[in-house]
Write a protein that holds these residues in place. Structure first.
Motif, PDB file in Angstrom:
ATOM      1  N   ASP A   1      98.950  63.370  92.526  1.00 61.84           N
ATOM      2  CA  ASP A   1      99.983  63.657  91.528  1.00 61.84           C
ATOM      3  C   ASP A   1     100.061  65.153  91.219  1.00 61.84           C
ATOM      4  O   ASP A   1     101.149  65.716  91.079  1.00 61.84           O
ATOM      5  CB  ASP A   1      99.723  62.868  90.243  1.00 61.84           C
ATOM      6  CG  ASP A   1      99.959  61.379  90.416  1.00 61.84           C
ATOM      7  OD1 ASP A   1     100.567  60.961  91.426  1.00 61.84           O
ATOM      8  OD2 ASP A   1      99.522  60.614  89.522  1.00 61.84           O
ATOM      9  N   VAL A   2      98.900  65.787  91.119  1.00 61.10           N
ATOM     10  CA  VAL A   2      98.869  67.239  90.869  1.00 61.10           C
ATOM     11  C   VAL A   2      99.451  67.986  92.076  1.00 61.10           C
ATOM     12  O   VAL A   2     100.323  68.854  91.927  1.00 61.10           O
ATOM     13  CB  VAL A   2      97.427  67.710  90.571  1.00 61.10           C
ATOM     14  CG1 VAL A   2      97.324  69.230  90.603  1.00 61.10           C
ATOM     15  CG2 VAL A   2      96.957  67.167  89.226  1.00 61.10           C
ATOM     16  N   MET A   3      98.969  67.651  93.260  1.00 56.06           N
ATOM     17  CA  MET A   3      99.443  68.345  94.464  1.00 56.06           C
ATOM     18  C   MET A   3     100.938  68.125  94.683  1.00 56.06           C
ATOM     19  O   MET A   3     101.654  69.051  95.084  1.00 56.06           O
ATOM     20  CB  MET A   3      98.654  67.889  95.691  1.00 56.06           C
ATOM     21  CG  MET A   3      97.210  68.347  95.723  1.00 56.06           C
ATOM     22  SD  MET A   3      96.992  70.152  95.673  1.00 56.06           S
ATOM     23  CE  MET A   3      97.797  70.636  97.199  1.00 56.06           C
ATOM     24  N   THR A   4     101.428  66.922  94.406  1.00 54.83           N
ATOM     25  CA  THR A   4     102.859  66.648  94.576  1.00 54.83           C
ATOM     26  C   THR A   4     103.689  67.598  93.738  1.00 54.83           C
ATOM     27  O   THR A   4     104.672  68.170  94.212  1.00 54.83           O
ATOM     28  CB  THR A   4     103.176  65.180  94.217  1.00 54.83           C
ATOM     29  OG1 THR A   4     102.515  64.333  95.168  1.00 54.83           O
ATOM     30  CG2 THR A   4     104.668  64.902  94.243  1.00 54.83           C
ATOM     31  N   ARG A   5     103.294  67.799  92.505  1.00 49.92           N
ATOM     32  CA  ARG A   5     104.035  68.728  91.643  1.00 49.92           C
ATOM     33  C   ARG A   5     103.982  70.149  92.196  1.00 49.92           C
ATOM     34  O   ARG A   5     104.995  70.829  92.272  1.00 49.92           O
ATOM     35  CB  ARG A   5     103.463  68.682  90.221  1.00 49.92           C
ATOM     36  CG  ARG A   5     103.960  67.471  89.478  1.00 49.92           C
ATOM     37  CD  ARG A   5     103.050  67.043  88.346  1.00 49.92           C
ATOM     38  NE  ARG A   5     103.638  65.937  87.617  1.00 49.92           N
ATOM     39  CZ  ARG A   5     103.609  64.674  88.038  1.00 49.92           C
ATOM     40  NH1 ARG A   5     103.026  64.347  89.167  1.00 49.92           N
ATOM     41  NH2 ARG A   5     104.173  63.712  87.316  1.00 49.92           N
ATOM     42  N   LEU A   6     102.801  70.572  92.585  1.00 48.09           N
ATOM     43  CA  LEU A   6     102.676  71.940  93.083  1.00 48.09           C
ATOM     44  C   LEU A   6     103.439  72.123  94.401  1.00 48.09           C
ATOM     45  O   LEU A   6     104.047  73.173  94.630  1.00 48.09           O
ATOM     46  CB  LEU A   6     101.204  72.312  93.217  1.00 48.09           C
ATOM     47  CG  LEU A   6     100.455  72.397  91.876  1.00 48.09           C
ATOM     48  CD1 LEU A   6      98.966  72.561  92.095  1.00 48.09           C
ATOM     49  CD2 LEU A   6     101.004  73.522  91.017  1.00 48.09           C
TER      50      LEU A   6
END
Length: 135
Positions: A11-16
């Motif tokens: 979820d974090v990587m998707t946003r970044l």
């Protein structure tokens, strides 16, 4: 071997990956909080671990860090696919099964990719096809 990302890591990587810029823990937190309740320290810990694992780079800005992905989602996906393929005792059979599971859109993407790479992989085959001959 590439370890698959956990749910929160993803979820974090998707946003970044989507933002394609440096972002603070606070920015990621606020976006995640639209979907669930989550603590600042949890997001900070996950982003620090992603940095330690080499998924993120960071730059200090005052007392905080700004983070950005080291590579693209596509590179991550390709590494996962390669790792999965290498675990097969019969890579050709694994590819046949994989191709059989593809949607029409995925088949079209595969065709596009092969048009880019096929000349370097199968130069004689491409030359013969262009001349109307067969091997």
């Amino acid at each position: 071997m590439v370890r698959p990302l956990g749910e929160l890591e993803n979820d974090v990587m998707t946003r970044l990956w989507q933002w394609n810029r440096l972002a603070t823990v606070r920015e990621v937190l606020e976006d995640l909080q639209r979907e669930r309740e989550i603590a600042y320290t949890t997001v900070m810990t996950v982003m620090d671990k992603l940095f330690q694992k080499g998924w993120l780079r960071r730059e200090q800005e005052g007392r905080a860090y700004r983070y950005a992905p080291v590579s693209t989602r596509e590179a991550y996906t390709a590494a996962l696919m390669n790792d999965a393929w290498e675990t097969s005792d019969n890579p050709a059979a694994a590819l046949v099964h994989f191709f059989g599971m593809m949607s029409p859109e995925q088949q079209e993407a595969l065709g596009d990719a092969l048009r880019i790479f096929a000349p370097s992989i199968f130069p004689a085959d491409i030359d013969a096809q262009e001349e109307g001959g067969a091997r």
